[in-house]
Design an enzyme around this catalytic site. Structure first.
Site, PDB file in Angstrom:
ATOM      1  N   CYS A  50      26.870  30.487  41.304  1.00  0.00           N
ATOM      2  CA  CYS A  50      27.154  31.308  42.477  1.00  0.00           C
ATOM      3  C   CYS A  50      27.151  32.735  41.950  1.00  0.00           C
ATOM      4  O   CYS A  50      26.376  33.042  41.058  1.00  0.00           O
ATOM      5  CB  CYS A  50      28.472  30.904  43.120  1.00  0.00           C
ATOM      6  SG  CYS A  50      29.840  30.721  41.981  1.00  0.00           S
ATOM      7  N   ASP A  54      29.844  34.496  40.497  1.00  0.00           N
ATOM      8  CA  ASP A  54      30.552  34.584  39.232  1.00  0.00           C
ATOM      9  C   ASP A  54      30.431  33.305  38.411  1.00  0.00           C
ATOM     10  O   ASP A  54      30.637  33.316  37.214  1.00  0.00           O
ATOM     11  CB  ASP A  54      32.049  34.854  39.484  1.00  0.00           C
ATOM     12  CG  ASP A  54      32.241  36.170  40.211  1.00  0.00           C
ATOM     13  OD1 ASP A  54      31.421  37.073  39.999  1.00  0.00           O
ATOM     14  OD2 ASP A  54      33.196  36.280  40.996  1.00  0.00           O
ATOM     15  N   GLY A  55      30.164  32.231  39.104  1.00  0.00           N
ATOM     16  CA  GLY A  55      30.000  30.983  38.372  1.00  0.00           C
ATOM     17  C   GLY A  55      31.288  30.282  38.038  1.00  0.00           C
ATOM     18  O   GLY A  55      31.296  29.370  37.216  1.00  0.00           O
ATOM     19  N   ASP A  82      33.598  29.454  40.804  1.00  0.00           N
ATOM     20  CA  ASP A  82      34.218  28.904  42.012  1.00  0.00           C
ATOM     21  C   ASP A  82      33.437  27.699  42.544  1.00  0.00           C
ATOM     22  O   ASP A  82      33.657  26.597  42.097  1.00  0.00           O
ATOM     23  CB  ASP A  82      34.351  30.005  43.067  1.00  0.00           C
ATOM     24  CG  ASP A  82      35.468  30.973  42.721  1.00  0.00           C
ATOM     25  OD1 ASP A  82      36.598  30.483  42.584  1.00  0.00           O
ATOM     26  OD2 ASP A  82      35.207  32.157  42.563  1.00  0.00           O
ATOM     27  N   ARG A 105      43.546  32.923  42.004  1.00  0.00           N
ATOM     28  CA  ARG A 105      43.272  32.100  43.175  1.00  0.00           C
ATOM     29  C   ARG A 105      44.555  31.521  43.781  1.00  0.00           C
ATOM     30  O   ARG A 105      44.641  31.320  44.967  1.00  0.00           O
ATOM     31  CB  ARG A 105      42.325  30.950  42.813  1.00  0.00           C
ATOM     32  CG  ARG A 105      40.950  31.372  42.345  1.00  0.00           C
ATOM     33  CD  ARG A 105      40.073  31.814  43.495  1.00  0.00           C
ATOM     34  NE  ARG A 105      38.755  32.208  43.002  1.00  0.00           N
ATOM     35  CZ  ARG A 105      38.427  33.463  42.721  1.00  0.00           C
ATOM     36  NH1 ARG A 105      39.305  34.442  42.904  1.00  0.00           N
ATOM     37  NH2 ARG A 105      37.235  33.759  42.253  1.00  0.00           N
TER      38      ARG A 105
END
Lengths: 927, 575
Positions: B362, B364-365, B367, B408
């Site tokens: 994605c 950022d890689g 999530d 998160r």
């Protein structure tokens, strides 16, 4: 480009197909070509219907039409694959005969009456035909001009199934003939024309001599057509003694067509008075007794008092007498179900919507519901209605259980919601009604004898005057007497909700409930094909007039007629089975140990960040272990004494008693089951008398234990240390019975059903069972139930082994009979989420395609079937199968017939396999 | 006064925990807190505690540095502990005769504490407010917690074990030390598995090309030798940068004949727009052996909005009968579940059916990428459906490879104010997807639903250090692994794990293909509506059956022994 080329070549090799066929799209319109190419044309089915099918027919069943070389399509198959075979229409069903179930690794469960590919005519809801020009047309019972050239026949069933047949390969005209036959026979107008009449009269003449003792089980369920059954019911109850009586004023149904022949009323009301009073009620239905709680509050049902009637004193008098039946003279609570429950039309509308949303024509339609499913479910309102019924039932239960007084259910006709609510109330309040036999008797009494108009409500008969009847959406016939409305389905759904919420407290399973639902569409039994008892009597009388001996009807409760023994075992909820079993042991062991079984995982149950996880479990376990062992020897001895004294003591109502050892009890379906309710009939006080009567023979301690055994079989109530359980569990504000909390303790007779819509589950097993897209192989509830069953079997087996060993130890006698053999379990290779309904297609089992789930890959699959690495399953498989193992048509095809016939599986790919095997192209465009 | 308090806290954190032992530190903290904020109210003798999942408790409330503890007066010694960290929001409702403080917790529970004095109530509420939002990692409870029960040596996420598994399938890999001291990527572990034929130098180049240095790295190697890799977006930017080393790095994985898929979990449009910010997505021109798939998965902040609505609906007991389902639907949570499951199935299909390798990223890689890589493994690999295997998967995918748990899970659904971009229940969504799989295949998982719930709760507030920090670098500097107890070692310890075992577990060797139809997806009752979920009862019953079976078996053994002894005696007597 070169890569694509190689890919295509591989596909060609797989399909044994000359290469040029792949390029032209039009080639594949002709299905014959596929077959020829597949090199299997010789195997096309060549069965002569007259000779071959006869062996499959039931007594009284006649063939009325057939078509050869019909292709039966796999349900919802994107590639339009199917099997060819013979389609036969009889006066009972539409039968598809081929020697092999198509694309199946697993066949549906054995049903002795119909095969997995058959459908009864009374299950047919609507018929569609498709002409050569692709025009789709709906057929009505009155449709006359059916012409040649029918390409496809699509049948929508009442159980939400869709069957599709193609006449592409058949001789011209055969399609037309069979469609005419189906249409003619599917919509009977009179229940005397029902197949059941043919069946029972023919069956009786065939089998008079071969009546065996095998069907004892069916006799367990009282049918309530004889005084004995009713007497048994009211005599055994201490709370009813002397206050209620059975009256037979309507024995000939001359007073009221819609009342049972026998019913129970307050003893103080004379027959003469009742005969007069009966006409003051709507539909001629007096208030009749349904249930009496040990606290002497009762439940009654009736129709509305006639509005035009002036004799109010009649109604008043009846109510007075009912009040007098309660020694405390508490006030009667009237529940007007007309106001509390949805109308019949609303239910019908809702059910129709439910049907449309559960019968997707194809996968796209199914996936379209995506994102809208929950709001659709909400607009359907079905679950709201279920919730409403449960809520009404709960209100009644609260009222009766807390001893506030008698409840009288009132409804315009007194045959619909009153039956539903009264049954639910009894299930919730009385543990004996939660067993299969208890529930069956209850349904028999309240629904069948209670004269719920099944024929009308289920739309079994076609009413010729109103052709609009077959369009449920426009069911303008608002009059409740002729209204079609699946109240019984609502009731079954309510039972399902109870099952999901309290899976350990009810004996039935979801399969039992769906079997009941299916039973309403199986016109072999006299149970669901009449509107009332009078109709049944008259029809049978007419039938008997032509004969010398009276014929015997078959009731749905005679499950032996329909299912073999091992299938009937699927009716029994394994959790319930085990629970009973535990209890047996738990009550005979000291309290701490007994409770530890049930609750010790609570100790470690997810509490919020519990830091103090101490090894309590271990402690409890070890204490239990030792206690079981030390007590076991003495327990077994007292069990023996129980047994002997129980069998010798007189059984007042003729029920079977615990006959051998108590351990055997739970796993003797269906005979053994009777034990639960027969013991349950007598409330703890009578149980005590049994124990006391022979307490002299054993020491007091043992006697107490015995008693616990007797009562413990029935009520889990007698758990001796509820406090322990309570402490270990999250018991919320115990004061209020708020339905939002886990209010039900195990030792509670009355079920606290949660009625909020949030808590209701959609009954997938009943409504979505034919939707193959959401089928999970090896997944869903069914395999879990399988496992639970195995576990239960093992428990039972081990326990009896222990019993056996203990007997050896105590008596030193090695000649004690060895433990009974293990019950034969259903051997199933693959169980899917819709077992035993939807067979697993090879497609899914091979896992070669997954198109059914993911849009993405389906598009791709249309092209190439599979990637080059996995060979196409279609034709290959078929060849493989036709040789190898003995063919098994599940239902009644005899091996000889199977051998005589051969079949062919046709691979028809309507989606062309042409476009350049572009997996990669499609991948990107598909996303 | 607040300023003073803050200041002293800072002093405390800067000095104490490094040198002194935790117990002392806690004492200090408690002293400080009670002196400055609790004033005269560290303990209230008469208090009531009500909660959606507990019975009403009457007793004395006590405030410690990390907990609100309620001791019951009713003689059964019941206690209830609420971790301050778990408190998401506090509502005060002060009346004349009693004062109510509603504690809304991050695990969606709410508790209502009633005390008589308004002063006490204010003090308690203020203290909890401060204590629940302590940012300093060294003051977190896990640093003070000492496990009372015996723990197992978890050893999860071990790279050697992983490497051994991979070597069975393919010999194309090696263990590299290129990320020693987190030189090239702070969100990757120090030791990593890379292709044999790629030098450390090339990896360094590739990591410079990828966002946050998250270069393509192996996630899962299927039994057919195809792999799942994950990374972050390439920094193509507006001037179309390319990186030969990066291309080489992923091409070498394919071998000579194969092709692969790159799954970007953003829409094509968003992915292209990212170029203006220096990001972007692989071009077909530079990666000819790879086919692009765009499967749009929501960003954490969208999930945050969704779960807020969901919890609001599921905890609303007074919701109108005819509205509930449509409100549930409009929360869109199940839609997110469906999308993630679909994407994972897609990847599994590519791997298992197409025989193609897949690269997932994605922006950022860490999530949606991790959701897919881990779910793919659960679908394909039976090993990941065992208790240990699953925990190992979470450790390996989520903890080691840098899912920013601290950011998160900083706040949950009740907290007021708009969530920042960094907050969102990505991991919870993953757990929900596992729950769906588990619900659809009840026999295939060795663990049961309560494990998932427990893990979900621990991500927000825990006595264990597992979910502290954003990545390995942070954990390394705070010495989380040496100073705190791991949740895994607790869950795997002998007296804990049996309670999470699925009593009807039947190991199966093949893949489990879930159904993603809306009809097949269920609201996760155990987490979102625990007060009504019937599955717990069923499970309890099943488990007791299982226990009972064991008991029966042992009884049989004992009895048969006795019988044989008796028989022997008889024999002797006869002779």
């Amino acid at each position: 480009m070169s890569m694509r080329r190689t890919f295509k070549l591989k596909v060609n090799q797989v399909l044994h197909r000359p290469q040029h066929h792949n390029s032209a799209a039009s080639d594949h319109d002709d299905p014959l070509k596929d077959i020829k190419l597949a090199g299997a044309y010789e195997h096309v089915y060549q069965l002569s219907p007259s000779s071959e099918v006869d062996g499959l027919l039931l007594p009284g069943e006649i063939t009325v039409g057939h078509a050869k070389e019909v292709i039966s399509y796999v349900l919802h198959d994107e590639n339009r694959r199917g099997t060819s075979g013979l389609l036969v229409c009889t006066n009972f069903r539409l039968m598809f005969v081929t020697d092999k179930p198509p694309y199946c690794n697993l066949i549906a469960v054995d049903n002795k009456l119909i095969g997995p590919q058959d459908v009864t005519l009374s299950n047919i809801e609507t018929i569609y035909i498709e002409k050569q020009n692709g025009k789709r047309k709906k057929l009505y019972p009155t449709s006359r001009n059916i012409k040649d050239g029918i390409q496809k026949l699509e049948i929508h069933c009442k159980d939400f199934r869709i069957l599709t047949y193609s006449f592409k390969l058949s001789v011209l005209g055969e399609g037309k003939n069979i469609v005419r036959a189906i249409l003619h026979h599917s919509y009977p107008q009179d229940s005397s024309l029902s197949f059941a009449m043919e069946y029972i009269s023919k069956k009786a003449s065939k089998e008079t001599s071969t009546k065996e003792a095998s069907n004892i089980s069916s006799k367990v369920v009282s049918l309530y057509r004889k005084v004995d059954d009713w007497e048994k019911l009211i005599m055994t109850s201490q709370a009813m003694k002397g206050r209620w009586r059975i009256t037979s004023i309507n024995e000939t149904f001359s007073l009221s067509a819609t009342m049972p022949g026998l019913f129970v009323v307050p003893s103080s009301l004379s027959d003469a008075f009742l005969k007069d009073a009966i006409h003051q009620y709507n539909n001629n239905r007096l208030p009749i007794w349904c249930y009496t709680h040990p606290n002497k509050c009762s439940l009654l049902r009736s129709s509305n008092f006639r509005e035009e009637s002036v004799q109010f004193q009649v109604d008043q008098k009846i109510r007075q007498e009912i009040t007098k039946c309660d020694p405390s003279g508490r006030k009667i609570r009237m529940m007007d179900l007309n106001k509390m429950c949805p109308t019949l039309q609303q239910v019908q509308m809702s059910f129709h919507k439910l049907k449309t949303s559960c019968m997707p024509a194809n996968e796209d339609e199914y996936m379209e519901s995506d994102g809208k499913w929950y709001s659709t479910l909400q607009t359907i309102k079905w679950l709201q209605f279920v919730s409403c019924c449960l809520e009404v039932a709960r209100t009644c239960v609260d009222h009766i259980d807390s001893g506030l007084g008698t409840v009288l259910l009132i409804e315009t006709l007194g045959v619909d919601w009153t039956a539903c609510i009264s049954c639910l109330v009894q299930v919730l309040i009385d543990p004996t009604k939660r067993t299969i036999d208890g529930l069956s008797e209850l349904i028999q009494r309240e629904w069948i004898i209670g004269c719920h108009p099944f024929t009308t409500r289920l739309g079994i008969l076609h009413q010729p005057k109103k052709s609009s009847k077959f369009q449920p959406e426009s069911s303008t016939s608002d009059h409740p007497e002729v209204c079609k409305s699946p109240i019984f389905m609502v009731f079954l759904d309510c039972l399902y909700q109870i099952l999901t919420q309290e899976s350990t407290k009810v004996e039935y399973t979801s399969f039992f409930l769906t079997s009941l639902a299916d039973g309403t569409r199986l016109p072999v039994f006299d149970t669901f094909i009449f509107n009332n008892e009078r109709e049944r009597n008259r029809t049978l009388q007419q039938l008997n007039q032509q004969r010398t001996t009276d014929i015997e009807t078959i009731s749905i409760w005679d499950w032996d007629v329909q299912y073999p023994h091992h299938v009937q075992q699927l009716f029994i909820n394994p959790l319930y089975r085990c629970k009973r079993f535990h209890h047996l042991v738990a009550t005979t062991t000291p309290p701490l140990g007994g409770n530890s079984i049930a609750t010790n995982d609570d100790v470690t149950s997810p509490n919020t960040l519990d830091l103090t996880t101490t090894p309590k479990v271990e402690k409890l376990k070890s204490s239990k272990k030792s206690s079981t062992h030390h007590r076991s020897a003495s327990d077994s001895t007292c069990l023996d004494t129980t047994t002997s004294s129980m069998t010798s003591s007189s059984t007042p109502h003729g029920h079977k008693r615990i006959n051998s050892n108590s351990y055997e009890v739970p796993y003797q379906p269906p005979q053994g089951r009777s034990v639960f309710y027969c013991a349950g009939d007598e409330r703890p006080d009578s149980g005590r008398s049994v124990a006391n009567s022979r307490s002299s023979s054993t020491d007091n301690m043992a006697a107490e234990d015995d008693e616990a055994v007797v009562i413990g079989l029935v009520d889990q109530v007698n758990s001796r240390a509820p406090q322990v359980a309570e402490r270990l569990r999250f018991v919320p504000n115990s004061a209020n019975n708020n339905n939002d909390v886990i209010g039900c303790r195990d030792d509670d007779d009355v079920m606290q059903v949660k009625t909020g819509v949030q808590y209701l589950r959609f009954w997938k097993f009943a409504y979505l069972r034919w939707v193959s897209f959401s089928q999970l192989i090896g997944g869903g509830e069914s395999p879990q139930v399988e496992q639970e069953n195995k576990m239960a079997d093992e428990i039972v087996q081990l326990a009896s082994k222990i019993e056996h060993l203990e007997a050896q130890l105590c008596n030193g006698d090695t000649s004690v009979t060895s433990p009974p053999p293990r019950v034969d379990d259903v051997t199933v290779q693959f169980v899917s989420s819709y077992f035993p309904y939807l067979a697993i297609s090879n497609k899914s089992a091979n896992k070669s395609t997954l198109g059914r789930v993911y849009n993405f890959s389906r598009k791709k699959e249309g092209k190439s079937t599979t990637s080059a690495s996995a060979p196409s399953p279609k034709i290959h498989h078929h060849h493989h199968h036709t040789e190898g193992k003995p063919p098994h048509r599940p239902a009644p095809l005899s091996p000889a017939q199977v051998a005589a016939s051969s079949h062919h599986m046709v691979a028809l790919s309507e989606q062309q396999q042409t476009s350049e095997g572009g997996t990669y192209n499609r991948l990107s465009s598909g996303v | 006064m607040w300023a003073m308090f803050k200041q002293s806290l800072d002093e405390l954190t800067s000095t104490t925990p490094k040198k002194e032992d935790p117990v002392k530190a806690q004492l200090l903290l408690m002293q400080l807190v009670s002196a400055e904020t609790l004033g005269t109210t560290p303990k209230v003798e008469e208090a009531f505690l009500e909660g959606s999942c507990i019975s009403k408790m009457i007793g004395s409330a006590c405030l410690t540095g990390h907990h609100l503890i309620l001791y019951s007066h009713s003689g059964d010694n019941a206690e209830h502990w609420i971790l301050h960290k778990n408190v998401d929001a506090i509502d005060r409702r002060f009346g004349n005769d009693k004062c109510q403080i509603t504690l809304k917790c991050k695990d969606f529970e709410t508790y209502c504490l009633t005390v008589l004095s308004q002063e006490d109530a204010t003090n308690i509420a203020n203290s909890i407010e401060v204590l629940s939002s302590l940012d300093n990692i060294n003051l977190q409870y896990p640093f003070f917690y000492k496990a009372t029960n015996s723990l197992s040596e978890s050893n999860l996420g071990s790279i050697e074990e992983d490497f051994l598994m991979i070597s069975n399938v393919s010999d194309q890999w090696r263990i590299s030390e290129v990320n020693n001291n987190f030189q090239i990527c702070p969100t990757y572990p120090q030791r990593i598995i890379v292709p044999k034929s790629i030098s450390d130098q090339m990896i360094f180049k590739s990591s410079e090309f990828r966002n946050l240095g998250r270069f393509p790295i192996l996630s899962y190697c299927h039994h057919n030798g195809r792999v799942v890799m994950r990374c972050s977006q390439p920094q193509i930017g507006t001037n179309n940068r390319r990186c030969k080393e990066d291309e080489k790095l992923i091409n070498v994985v394919l071998g000579s004949h194969h092709r692969g898929y790159i799954m970007d979990t953003r829409t094509q449009q968003i992915a292209l727009q990212a170029r203006s910010k220096g990001g972007g997505t692989e071009t077909e021109f530079n990666y000819p052996q790879w086919k692009k798939i765009h499967h749009n998965l929501s960003r954490p902040s969208a999930l945050y909005d969704s779960i807020c609505k969901l919890v609001e609906v599921s905890r609303d007991k007074g919701c109108a009968v005819d509205k509930w389902r449509s409100r549930l639907e409009s929360s869109n949570w199940l839609h997110h579940v469906k999308e993630v499951l679909t994407a994972s199935c897609l990847v599994s299909q590519c791997l298992d059916k197409e025989g193609a390798s897949v690269l997932i990223h994605c922006a950022d890689g860490f999530d949606s990428t991790l959701q897919i890589t881990s779910l793919t493994q659960i679908i394909l690999n039976p090993e990941c459906r065992t208790l240990r295997g699953f925990l190992n998967l979470v450790e390996k995918e989520w903890i080691l490879y840098g899912h920013p748990f601290r950011e998160r899970c900083a706040r949950s659904v009740y907290s007021v104010g708009k969530a920042s971009r960094d907050e969102g229940p990505t991991f919870l969504l993953f757990l929900d997807c596992v729950h769906q799989l588990q619900h659809q295949y009840p026999l295939s998982f060795e663990f049961d639903g309560s494990l998932l719930c427990q893990i979900a709760r621990h991500t927000y507030a825990s006595q264990f250090g597992t979910f502290l920090c954003n990545n390995e670098l942070e954990r390394f500097t705070s010495r989380v692994r040496s100073k705190t107890t791991s949740l895994w070692s607790h869950l795997l310890s002998d007296d804990v794990f049996p309670s999470y075992l699925n009593p009807v577990y039947q190991p199966r060797s093949d893949t489990i293909w879930p159904s993603v139809a809306p009809q097949s997806l269920m609201l996760w009752g155990e987490l979102f509506t625990p007060f009504v979920d019937p599955s717990a009862v069923t499970r309890r019953c099943l488990r007791s059956n299982k226990l009972y079976l064991h008991e029966l078996r042992s009884t049989i053994n004992e009895l048969s022994k006795e019988v044989s002894q008796l028989e022997e005696q008889e024999e002797k007597l006869k002779t």
